[in-house]
Design a protein around this motif. Structure first.
Motif, mmCIF file in Angstrom:
data_model
loop_
_atom_site.group_PDB
_atom_site.id
_atom_site.type_symbol
_atom_site.label_atom_id
_atom_site.label_comp_id
_atom_site.label_asym_id
_atom_site.label_seq_id
_atom_site.Cartn_x
_atom_site.Cartn_y
_atom_site.Cartn_z
ATOM 1 N N SER A 131 0.817 -1.221 0.000
ATOM 2 C CA SER A 131 0.000 0.000 0.000
ATOM 3 C C SER A 131 0.851 1.272 0.000
ATOM 4 C CB SER A 131 -0.953 0.006 1.199
ATOM 5 O OG SER A 131 -0.250 -0.161 2.415
ATOM 6 N N HIS A 132 1.925 1.272 0.770
ATOM 7 C CA HIS A 132 2.806 2.441 0.818
ATOM 8 C C HIS A 132 3.414 2.726 -0.547
ATOM 9 C CE1 HIS A 132 6.740 4.440 1.334
ATOM 10 N NE2 HIS A 132 6.141 5.110 2.296
ATOM 11 N N ASN A 133 3.955 1.684 -1.178
ATOM 12 C CA ASN A 133 4.612 1.861 -2.476
ATOM 13 C C ASN A 133 3.632 2.350 -3.549
ATOM 14 O OD1 ASN A 133 7.046 1.030 -1.407
ATOM 15 N ND2 ASN A 133 6.775 -1.102 -2.011
ATOM 16 N N LEU A 134 2.403 1.832 -3.513
ATOM 17 C CA LEU A 134 1.411 2.254 -4.499
ATOM 18 C C LEU A 134 1.062 3.726 -4.319
ATOM 19 C CD1 LEU A 134 -0.553 1.659 -6.793
ATOM 20 C CD2 LEU A 134 -2.225 0.937 -5.086
ATOM 21 N N LEU A 135 0.829 4.141 -3.090
ATOM 22 C CA LEU A 135 0.483 5.538 -2.845
ATOM 23 C C LEU A 135 1.652 6.472 -3.157
ATOM 24 C CD1 LEU A 135 -1.621 5.232 0.435
ATOM 25 C CD2 LEU A 135 -2.441 5.823 -1.857
ATOM 26 N N GLN A 136 2.866 6.002 -2.927
ATOM 27 C CA GLN A 136 4.037 6.802 -3.284
ATOM 28 C C GLN A 136 4.061 7.100 -4.776
ATOM 29 O OE1 GLN A 136 5.693 8.619 -1.212
ATOM 30 N NE2 GLN A 136 7.684 7.643 -0.954
ATOM 31 N N TYR A 137 3.680 6.116 -5.569
ATOM 32 C CA TYR A 137 3.689 6.276 -7.022
ATOM 33 C C TYR A 137 2.516 7.111 -7.524
ATOM 34 C CZ TYR A 137 3.780 5.099 -11.982
ATOM 35 O OH TYR A 137 3.804 5.175 -13.357
ATOM 36 N N LEU A 138 1.367 6.977 -6.877
ATOM 37 C CA LEU A 138 0.164 7.661 -7.357
ATOM 38 C C LEU A 138 0.071 9.117 -6.903
ATOM 39 C CD1 LEU A 138 -2.608 4.930 -6.831
ATOM 40 C CD2 LEU A 138 -1.392 5.519 -8.940
ATOM 41 N N THR A 139 0.767 9.484 -5.829
ATOM 42 C CA THR A 139 0.643 10.840 -5.279
ATOM 43 C C THR A 139 1.969 11.586 -5.363
ATOM 44 O OG1 THR A 139 1.134 10.106 -3.015
ATOM 45 C CG2 THR A 139 -1.172 10.093 -3.707
ATOM 46 N N ILE A 140 1.888 12.920 -5.235
ATOM 47 C CA ILE A 140 3.076 13.757 -5.473
ATOM 48 C C ILE A 140 3.896 14.056 -4.221
ATOM 49 C CG2 ILE A 140 2.069 14.826 -7.523
ATOM 50 C CD1 ILE A 140 1.366 17.263 -5.784
ATOM 51 N N ASN A 141 3.292 13.969 -3.040
ATOM 52 C CA ASN A 141 4.043 14.209 -1.816
ATOM 53 C C ASN A 141 4.814 12.943 -1.449
ATOM 54 O OD1 ASN A 141 4.973 15.507 0.525
ATOM 55 N ND2 ASN A 141 2.961 16.384 0.964
ATOM 56 N N ASN A 142 5.726 13.066 -0.498
ATOM 57 C CA ASN A 142 6.541 11.906 -0.108
ATOM 58 C C ASN A 142 5.987 11.276 1.155
ATOM 59 O OD1 ASN A 142 8.489 10.010 0.480
ATOM 60 N ND2 ASN A 142 10.197 11.334 -0.088
ATOM 61 N N LEU A 143 5.347 10.142 0.998
ATOM 62 C CA LEU A 143 4.700 9.454 2.101
ATOM 63 C C LEU A 143 5.711 8.940 3.123
ATOM 64 C CD1 LEU A 143 1.704 8.985 2.690
ATOM 65 C CD2 LEU A 143 1.918 6.717 1.669
ATOM 66 N N SER A 144 6.965 8.801 2.709
ATOM 67 C CA SER A 144 8.011 8.334 3.619
ATOM 68 C C SER A 144 8.330 9.361 4.697
ATOM 69 C CB SER A 144 9.289 7.997 2.844
ATOM 70 O OG SER A 144 9.068 6.927 1.956
ATOM 71 N N ASN A 145 7.850 10.591 4.502
ATOM 72 C CA ASN A 145 8.136 11.658 5.466
ATOM 73 C C ASN A 145 7.226 11.624 6.691
ATOM 74 O OD1 ASN A 145 10.155 12.640 3.829
ATOM 75 N ND2 ASN A 145 8.865 14.170 2.835
ATOM 76 N N ILE A 146 6.207 10.765 6.673
ATOM 77 C CA ILE A 146 5.302 10.712 7.833
ATOM 78 C C ILE A 146 5.339 9.331 8.489
ATOM 79 C CG2 ILE A 146 3.786 12.475 6.869
ATOM 80 C CD1 ILE A 146 1.726 10.252 6.310
ATOM 81 N N LYS A 147 5.018 9.330 9.789
ATOM 82 C CA LYS A 147 4.985 8.104 10.572
ATOM 83 C C LYS A 147 3.532 7.724 10.867
ATOM 84 C CE LYS A 147 9.353 9.277 12.858
ATOM 85 N NZ LYS A 147 10.003 9.567 14.163
ATOM 86 N N SER A 148 3.333 6.559 11.412
ATOM 87 C CA SER A 148 1.989 6.153 11.827
ATOM 88 C C SER A 148 1.455 7.175 12.832
ATOM 89 C CB SER A 148 2.031 4.765 12.471
ATOM 90 O OG SER A 148 2.457 3.795 11.533
ATOM 91 N N GLY A 149 0.201 7.589 12.641
ATOM 92 C CA GLY A 149 -0.369 8.622 13.503
ATOM 93 C C GLY A 149 -0.266 10.016 12.911
ATOM 94 N N GLN A 150 0.267 10.107 11.695
ATOM 95 C CA GLN A 150 0.374 11.394 11.011
ATOM 96 C C GLN A 150 -0.471 11.397 9.740
ATOM 97 O OE1 GLN A 150 5.013 11.676 11.330
ATOM 98 N NE2 GLN A 150 4.255 13.748 10.961
ATOM 99 N N ALA A 151 -0.777 12.614 9.269
ATOM 100 C CA ALA A 151 -1.528 12.791 8.032
ATOM 101 C C ALA A 151 -0.709 13.636 7.072
ATOM 102 C CB ALA A 151 -2.868 13.466 8.320
ATOM 103 N N GLN A 152 -1.064 13.566 5.797
ATOM 104 C CA GLN A 152 -0.323 14.313 4.779
ATOM 105 C C GLN A 152 -1.260 14.806 3.684
ATOM 106 O OE1 GLN A 152 2.387 12.367 1.657
ATOM 107 N NE2 GLN A 152 3.901 13.167 3.105
ATOM 108 N N TYR A 153 -1.101 16.079 3.316
ATOM 109 C CA TYR A 153 -1.847 16.661 2.199
ATOM 110 C C TYR A 153 -1.091 16.374 0.911
ATOM 111 C CZ TYR A 153 -3.981 20.204 -0.834
ATOM 112 O OH TYR A 153 -4.616 20.854 -1.869
ATOM 113 N N THR A 154 -1.808 15.919 -0.119
ATOM 114 C CA THR A 154 -1.150 15.543 -1.356
ATOM 115 C C THR A 154 -2.130 15.608 -2.524
ATOM 116 O OG1 THR A 154 0.280 13.848 -2.353
ATOM 117 C CG2 THR A 154 -1.627 13.071 -1.085
ATOM 118 N N CYS A 155 -1.697 15.179 -3.691
ATOM 119 C CA CYS A 155 -2.554 15.158 -4.885
ATOM 120 C C CYS A 155 -2.358 13.872 -5.665
ATOM 121 C CB CYS A 155 -2.221 16.321 -5.830
ATOM 122 S SG CYS A 155 -2.668 17.957 -5.250
ATOM 123 N N LEU A 156 -3.443 13.385 -6.257
ATOM 124 C CA LEU A 156 -3.368 12.370 -7.301
ATOM 125 C C LEU A 156 -3.229 13.120 -8.616
ATOM 126 C CD1 LEU A 156 -6.382 10.068 -6.342
ATOM 127 C CD2 LEU A 156 -3.990 9.389 -6.239
#
Length: 365
Positions: A66-91
């Motif tokens: 799931s992480h790898n798929l969202l990394q590819y589909l969205t423009i922000n870097n999901l690796s920058n957040i930990k469990s318990g965090q949220a991130q604003y991004t775009c498809l």
């Protein structure tokens, strides 16, 4: 719009009882306002207001990849957040156009909650499913099973703290906790919102929504909490310069053009990376900007922007009267090669009115 196919949130009847004016919005009947949009706006800026935003889409993506798929589909870097965090991004699509802007909540290393715009639920679902090749990756659309309440304003946290054992004031911005609210377990409460004021958003299964809504409003009477509609939510977000999908951003606009370079991370692989990186380096023809009008006029979506020679150089995508600034404010696009801050006019009822370009947010909270 076919009014016969409009959906209703679980709180529809409550809104009617509270005297809300209901209108079609993003495929739903939604409360435009209860008392007045001005009073609701000021409540959120000065005290506290509660919104029913259950029309928003709610997806769960779960599985090892799931992480790898969202990394590819969205423009922000999901690796920058930990469990318990949220991130604003775009498809984005293959040309870099914005399919949707969304918030991703990292529940765990293998589970994510996606909050998408109501108008894009089916489109987003189809787009994401097109890229799910791994049968172990599970995608769930919980949009019609869960509700979303937003409590916003400087008194938002103190007004509802007695209803939960989660220490709300200790939740950092764009973080969340899962715990007990009233006598209900496993409620997700996040320090997010679309108003710019302090606030929290609560994710609830539909069977508990009315119970929680009633209790929040009851305890909120001590802090002058009032229910608020989408009219005030709109003016609140414009004061902050927040984009609205379908107006300020669309599939014909890229994140770079929309001034969202700050969430476009090029240190990873994602769809349309080359196109967006080229725009980032060379610049774009269209530029997103914010402005206000000194005259007693209110900019509206679709108003044309012109230069001294009366040539069209852009248009307004969002506009309103700011109750805080007590003047008309707006967002829009203009052609970058004609961006002369001292000679831009807005056309309102065939009258050319000078505008003042400023950086957003319009106000400091």
């Amino acid at each position: 719009m076919d009014l016969n196919v409009l959906k209703k949130t679980i709180l529809y009847n409550k809104h009617i009882q509270l005297g809300a004016k209901m209108i079609p919005y993003s495929g739903f009947y939604m409360p435009l306002q209860y008392i007045s949009s001005l009073k609701e706006h000021m409540a959120v800026r000065k005290s506290v207001g509660i919104f029913d935003i259950s029309h928003m889409g709610k997806f769960i993506l779960k599985g090892k990849d799931s992480h790898n798929l969202l990394q590819y589909l969205t423009i922000n870097n999901l690796s920058n957040i930990k469990s318990g965090q949220a991130q604003y991004t775009c498809l984005v699509n293959t040309l870099g156009g914005i399919i949707d802007d969304l918030i991703i909540y990292k529940i765990s290393k293998i589970e994510f909650l996606l909050i998408v715009n109501a108008i894009n639920i089916e489109k987003d679902k189809k787009w994401i499913n097109n890229y799910i090749k791994n049968k172990k990756l599970k995608f769930l659309d919980l949009s019609q099973e869960y509700s979303l309440l937003s409590i916003q304003g400087p008194k938002s946290i103190s007004s509802i703290q007695k209803l939960t054992n989660i220490p709300l004031s200790k939740i950092p911005f764009y973080h969340f906790e899962i715990g007990k609210f009233l006598d209900i377990d496993k409620i997700l409460i996040s320090r997010t919102g679309y108003t710019g004021s302090k606030g929290v958003e609560i994710y609830i299964h539909n069977k508990y929504t009315e119970y929680i809504w009633n209790n929040i409003l009851n305890i909120g009477t001590f802090s002058n909490m009032i229910p608020c509609g989408i009219a005030s939510r709109n003016s609140l977000r414009i004061e902050m310069g927040y984009r609205l999908y379908g107006q300020d951003i669309t599939e014909k606009i890229t994140p770079i053009e929309a001034g969202l370079s700050w969430i476009t991370k090029f240190n990873k692989k994602f769809i349309a990376k080359k196109i967006l990186k080229k725009q980032k380096i060379k610049g774009t023809y269209k530029k997103f900007f914010s402005f206000f009008i000194e005259e007693n006029k209110i900019p509206r979506q679709g108003n044309l922007l012109k230069n001294k020679k009366n040539s069209i150089i852009g248009k307004v995508t969002s506009g309103c009267f700011s109750p805080i600034l007590k003047k008309g404010i707006g967002l829009g696009f203009i052609t970058k090669n004609k961006l002369d801050k001292k000679s831009i006019f807005i056309s309102i009822r065939e009258k050319k009115i000078p505008i003042n370009i400023v950086k957003f947010p319009f106000i400091k909270i």
